[in-house]
Design a protein around this motif. Structure first.
Motif, PDB file in Angstrom:
ATOM      1  N   THR A  83      14.031  21.632  -0.077  1.00  0.00           N
ATOM      2  CA  THR A  83      15.480  21.767   0.019  1.00  0.00           C
ATOM      3  C   THR A  83      16.059  20.909   1.139  1.00  0.00           C
ATOM      4  O   THR A  83      17.136  20.320   0.998  1.00  0.00           O
ATOM      5  CB  THR A  83      15.797  23.262   0.235  1.00  0.00           C
ATOM      6  OG1 THR A  83      15.445  23.941  -0.964  1.00  0.00           O
ATOM      7  CG2 THR A  83      17.248  23.506   0.549  1.00  0.00           C
TER       8      THR A  83
ATOM      9  N   SER B 293      14.844  20.362   8.967  1.00  0.00           N
ATOM     10  CA  SER B 293      13.874  21.416   8.673  1.00  0.00           C
ATOM     11  C   SER B 293      14.400  22.764   9.115  1.00  0.00           C
ATOM     12  O   SER B 293      14.711  22.949  10.296  1.00  0.00           O
ATOM     13  CB  SER B 293      12.552  21.120   9.388  1.00  0.00           C
ATOM     14  OG  SER B 293      11.663  22.185   9.231  1.00  0.00           O
ATOM     15  N   GLN B 294      14.517  23.693   8.186  1.00  0.00           N
ATOM     16  CA  GLN B 294      14.959  25.038   8.533  1.00  0.00           C
ATOM     17  C   GLN B 294      14.013  25.648   9.557  1.00  0.00           C
ATOM     18  O   GLN B 294      14.421  26.102  10.616  1.00  0.00           O
ATOM     19  CB  GLN B 294      15.007  25.886   7.257  1.00  0.00           C
ATOM     20  CG  GLN B 294      15.594  27.282   7.387  1.00  0.00           C
ATOM     21  CD  GLN B 294      14.662  28.293   8.039  1.00  0.00           C
ATOM     22  OE1 GLN B 294      15.068  28.995   8.978  1.00  0.00           O
ATOM     23  NE2 GLN B 294      13.442  28.386   7.584  1.00  0.00           N
ATOM     24  N   SER B 295      12.723  25.658   9.215  1.00  0.00           N
ATOM     25  CA  SER B 295      11.733  26.333  10.058  1.00  0.00           C
ATOM     26  C   SER B 295      11.409  25.541  11.316  1.00  0.00           C
ATOM     27  O   SER B 295      11.014  26.105  12.332  1.00  0.00           O
ATOM     28  CB  SER B 295      10.437  26.531   9.276  1.00  0.00           C
ATOM     29  OG  SER B 295       9.874  25.265   8.945  1.00  0.00           O
TER      30      SER B 295
ATOM     31  N   THR C 248       7.531  22.567   9.447  1.00  0.00           N
ATOM     32  CA  THR C 248       6.900  21.943   8.285  1.00  0.00           C
ATOM     33  C   THR C 248       6.008  20.789   8.739  1.00  0.00           C
ATOM     34  O   THR C 248       6.474  19.846   9.392  1.00  0.00           O
ATOM     35  CB  THR C 248       7.988  21.475   7.301  1.00  0.00           C
ATOM     36  OG1 THR C 248       8.716  22.634   6.911  1.00  0.00           O
ATOM     37  CG2 THR C 248       7.398  20.809   6.078  1.00  0.00           C
TER      38      THR C 248
ATOM     39  N   VAL D 155      12.179  33.013   0.409  1.00  0.00           N
ATOM     40  CA  VAL D 155      11.396  31.772   0.377  1.00  0.00           C
ATOM     41  C   VAL D 155      12.239  30.629  -0.191  1.00  0.00           C
ATOM     42  O   VAL D 155      12.204  29.504   0.298  1.00  0.00           O
ATOM     43  CB  VAL D 155      10.086  31.961  -0.419  1.00  0.00           C
ATOM     44  CG1 VAL D 155       9.443  30.624  -0.741  1.00  0.00           C
ATOM     45  CG2 VAL D 155       9.116  32.805   0.392  1.00  0.00           C
TER      46      VAL D 155
ATOM     47  N   ALA E 298       5.289  29.186  -0.097  1.00  0.00           N
ATOM     48  CA  ALA E 298       5.331  29.658   1.277  1.00  0.00           C
ATOM     49  C   ALA E 298       6.635  29.210   1.908  1.00  0.00           C
ATOM     50  O   ALA E 298       7.174  28.160   1.562  1.00  0.00           O
ATOM     51  CB  ALA E 298       4.166  29.086   2.057  1.00  0.00           C
TER      52      ALA E 298
HETATM   53  C1  G6P Z   1       8.829  25.070   1.722  1.00  0.00           C
HETATM   54  C2  G6P Z   1       9.854  26.082   1.270  1.00  0.00           C
HETATM   55  C3  G6P Z   1      11.124  25.367   0.858  1.00  0.00           C
HETATM   56  C4  G6P Z   1      11.630  24.476   1.988  1.00  0.00           C
HETATM   57  C5  G6P Z   1      10.558  23.504   2.447  1.00  0.00           C
HETATM   58  C6  G6P Z   1      10.954  22.796   3.731  1.00  0.00           C
HETATM   59  O1  G6P Z   1       8.386  24.334   0.633  1.00  0.00           O
HETATM   60  O2  G6P Z   1       9.363  26.853   0.200  1.00  0.00           O
HETATM   61  O3  G6P Z   1      12.122  26.318   0.548  1.00  0.00           O
HETATM   62  O4  G6P Z   1      12.756  23.785   1.567  1.00  0.00           O
HETATM   63  O5  G6P Z   1       9.351  24.201   2.737  1.00  0.00           O
HETATM   64  O6  G6P Z   1      11.043  23.738   4.762  1.00  0.00           O
HETATM   65  P1  G6P Z   1      11.749  23.495   6.135  1.00  0.00           P
HETATM   66  O7  G6P Z   1      11.452  24.722   6.946  1.00  0.00           O
HETATM   67  O8  G6P Z   1      11.129  22.260   6.722  1.00  0.00           O
HETATM   68  O9  G6P Z   1      13.187  23.315   5.881  1.00  0.00           O
END
Ligand code: G6P
Length: 618
Positions: free
Chosen positions: A313, A358-360, A363, A409, A612
């Motif tokens: 995403t 990156s949300q998290s 990654t 997720v 994940a």
């Molecule tokens: C995983 C999640 C996705 C997300 C991607 C990038 O594949 O399932 O929903 O978009 O990681 O994650 P990030 O934390 O980097 O945005």
């Protein structure tokens, strides 16, 4: 992806471990396990499936007292999904237990050597070499202490890890170590320690108990005892660490009456955008003020090209940013999937700026792209949600999303927030270049209206749910869009695949005639994003082409557009906004469609199979 939890303190460890694992369920996993040090020895339990399966096993037992323990949720990489492969894993004696995230690349070589020396392996995992290596280190250096024994073992490892380790013979010690796999230490006792520590791969696992955390950096080992903590590197040098306070509240990690986190997060998008843009639009200057970029303004002014990287995403958000920045800030932009970017040979030029989304912030591929660029002397920026995450710390400057935790997720509010921040970045960079005050003001004021326009779309949820039911039996979908809404089409297809396991393909509508159109028939619905913008007429032509081949059409169109009704079978209307901001609105019906479609198929949309939330392996 895999979750780690560890506890040392005065309280009973087991309930805290299970609760921590539950809080990381959203990350995606296939099996789970715990190991607790009790006066009588180590107690362990492993189960395949959800935490409930583990809990059932534990419920059948009683009197499991112990104040030191570790737990893990596994997302299989090496070895099938079985109880034997679930962590924690032990050495031959059953004294040393390890939970591990990451991949040990030289495990098969190490396993052969260990087996030749008489070690017996019980699982197919790469992880299991670790407890056996620690066992050997304990034998070689019995007086050295568990921290040192773990260090000796880690020196033999090639690969990535976040680990927690306990040893029956050291009942007052918990070890945590990190290399390229996120890990933090939660300081218990209300942040003053008081003999209590948590270890977790994810802040949400410890939030209920403490907000004071220390983020471990790569190559660091922490020794935690009731008397305090000590962090050092693999070369035994002490590292001085300061703790940070997590802003998120425990309440933000709850569903608030919604059936799923995903639904709560879709409905939370207007507020998320408000939080992402609050105080950042300077209308009178037609610009944007982003505190995290204050020191990067000079670099941005001189920048010749922006390279955007992300996964899933976040990558789709980046593609929208590319259109915005090129059209309004007149700067060349290239967007790439982080996993491709890092493995090809990116040719950097003076004046390049890399922007990681990156949300998290964890990654692995995105982080590796940042490191690759930094190594080549490129200035790096981040758009990240999780404060203190690796990408947030390793980029030179960046913008936080401020949207609270995203638990579902399938990413929803993180996407629109990233797009909104890219619009702010466009204002900032654009106003440094040739964007006029009037254009800047217009974009700023339209962006401010977005949250209320989103609320209007959310009111149509019931109608969207009905449309999802109408197409419930379809096995394939096309998502079609052009220009700003091509990435939205990709994102709509991704959402549907992720949570309904039905095949969906996102495609530039102009590409339809170059192949995909061969698939069109009465069984294949196309979701066409056709707002009243510069590509409207072309989209209408594409829809006519589909209709001529009897393909059902669901259109996402601008309010008041009656022409679309004559072509499409179903229409979902979105309010009018600036063309560059339409993705913020057009994606919402697609998210709701995917959500209801997935629920109607009986899937657990918050925890889709095989996926994940935070992908910390490459
Ligand atoms: C995983 C999640 C996705 C997300 C991607 C990038 O594949 O399932 O929903 O978009 O990681 O994650 P990030 O934390 O980097 O945005």
């Amino acid at each position: 992806m895999c979750g780690i939890i560890g506890y040392i303190g005065k309280r009973q460890a087991l309930p805290l471990l299970v609760e921590g694992l539950r809080r990381m369920e959203y990350r995606g996993y296939d099996s789970a396990g715990v190991a607790v040090a009790m006066p009588s020895g180590i107690f362990t339990a492993h189960a395949v499936g959800m935490i409930n399966a583990l809990d059932e096993k534990l419920a059948a037992l009683s009197g499991l007292a112990g104040t030191l323990g570790i737990g893990h949720t596994r997302w299989a990489t090496h070895g099938g999904v079985t109880e034997q492969n679930a962590h924690p894993h032990a050495d031959c004696t059953g004294d040393v237990w390890v939970a591990h995230n990451g991949i040990i690349e030289n495990y098969s070589e190490l396993k052969n050597e260990l087996t030749a020396r008489g070690h017996v392996f019980r699982s197919e995992t790469d992880t299991e070499v670790l407890p056996h290596l620690i066992e050997e280190a304990a034998r070689a250096y019995p007086e050295a202490g568990l921290g040192e024994q773990v260090r000796v073992a880690l020196q033999k490892i090639i690969g990535t890890y976040g680990i927690v380790v306990l040893d029956r013979r050291a009942p007052e010690t918990l070890i945590a170590a990190r290399n390229f796999s996120p890990l933090l230490i939660g300081i218990g006792g209300g942040g003053i320690g008081d003999g209590e520590y948590f270890v977790a791969s994810d802040a949400s696992a410890v939030l209920k108990h403490t907000k004071e955390v220390i983020y471990l950096d790569d190559g660091e080992i922490a020794v935690l005892t009731p008397r305090g903590h000590h962090v050092s590197d693999l070369g035994r040098n002490t590292r001085t660490k300061t703790s940070e306070r997590i802003e998120w509240t425990d309440d933000e990690v709850k569903k608030d009456g919604y059936a799923h986190f995903m639904l709560k997060e879709i409905h939370g998008e207007p507020e998320a955008i408000e939080n992402s843009i609050r105080g950042r639009i300077v209308l009178e200057e037609g610009g944007a003020r982003l505190g995290g970029l204050a020191d990067a303004l000079g670099v941005l002014r001189e920048a010749q090209r922006i390279l955007i990287v992300g996964c899933g995403t976040a990558y789709h958000a980046g593609r929208i940013g590319e259109y915005m920045l090129e059209e309004y800030a007149s700067i060349p932009v290239e967007t790439d999937i982080a996993s491709e970017f890092r493995y090809r040979k990116p040719v950097f030029r003076p004046g390049d700026v890399l922007l990681a989304i990156s949300q998290s912030g964890e990654t692995a591929d995105t982080l590796a792209a940042v490191r690759e660029a930094k190594q080549k002397g490129v200035f790096t920026l981040g758009i990240v949600n999780v404060v203190g995450s690796s990408i947030a710390r390793e980029t030179h400057a960046g913008v936080y999303q401020h949207i609270g935790p995203e638990i579902g997720v399938a990413s929803t509010k993180a996407f629109t927030s990233q797009v909104a921040i890219l619009a702010l970045l466009t204002l900032l960079v654009g106003r440094q270049r040739d964007m006029s005050l009037v254009t800047g003001e217009r974009i700023g004021s339209e962006l401010k209206k977005i949250p209320d326009l989103m609320r209007e779309i959310l009111k149509q949820e019931r109608a969207i749910k009905k449309i999802a039911a109408k197409y419930k039996n379809a096995q394939n979908f096309f998502f079609l869009g052009r220009k700003y809404n091509l990435p939205v089409a990709l994102e709509g297809a991704l959402k549907l695949k992720e949570i309904s396991y039905v095949h969906a393909e996102g495609c530039g509508a102009g590409e339809l005639k170059h192949g995909p159109i061969a698939m069109i028939d009465k069984h294949l619905p196309s979701i066409c994003i056709v707002p009243h913008d510069s590509t409207y007429e072309k989209m209408i032509s594409n829809m006519e082409e589909i209709r001529a081949r009897k393909g059902p059409i669901i259109a996402i169109a601008t309010e008041g557009d009656e022409r679309v009704q004559t072509i499409a079978d179903d229409v979902i209307y979105i309010p009018k906004t600036l063309e560059m901001l339409t993705p913020l609105l057009s994606v919402i019906p697609l998210q709701l469609f995917a959500y209801h479609f997935g629920v109607q198929h009986g899937h657990d949309v918050d925890k889709p199979r095989n996926l994940a939330k935070s992908v910390t392996v490459e």
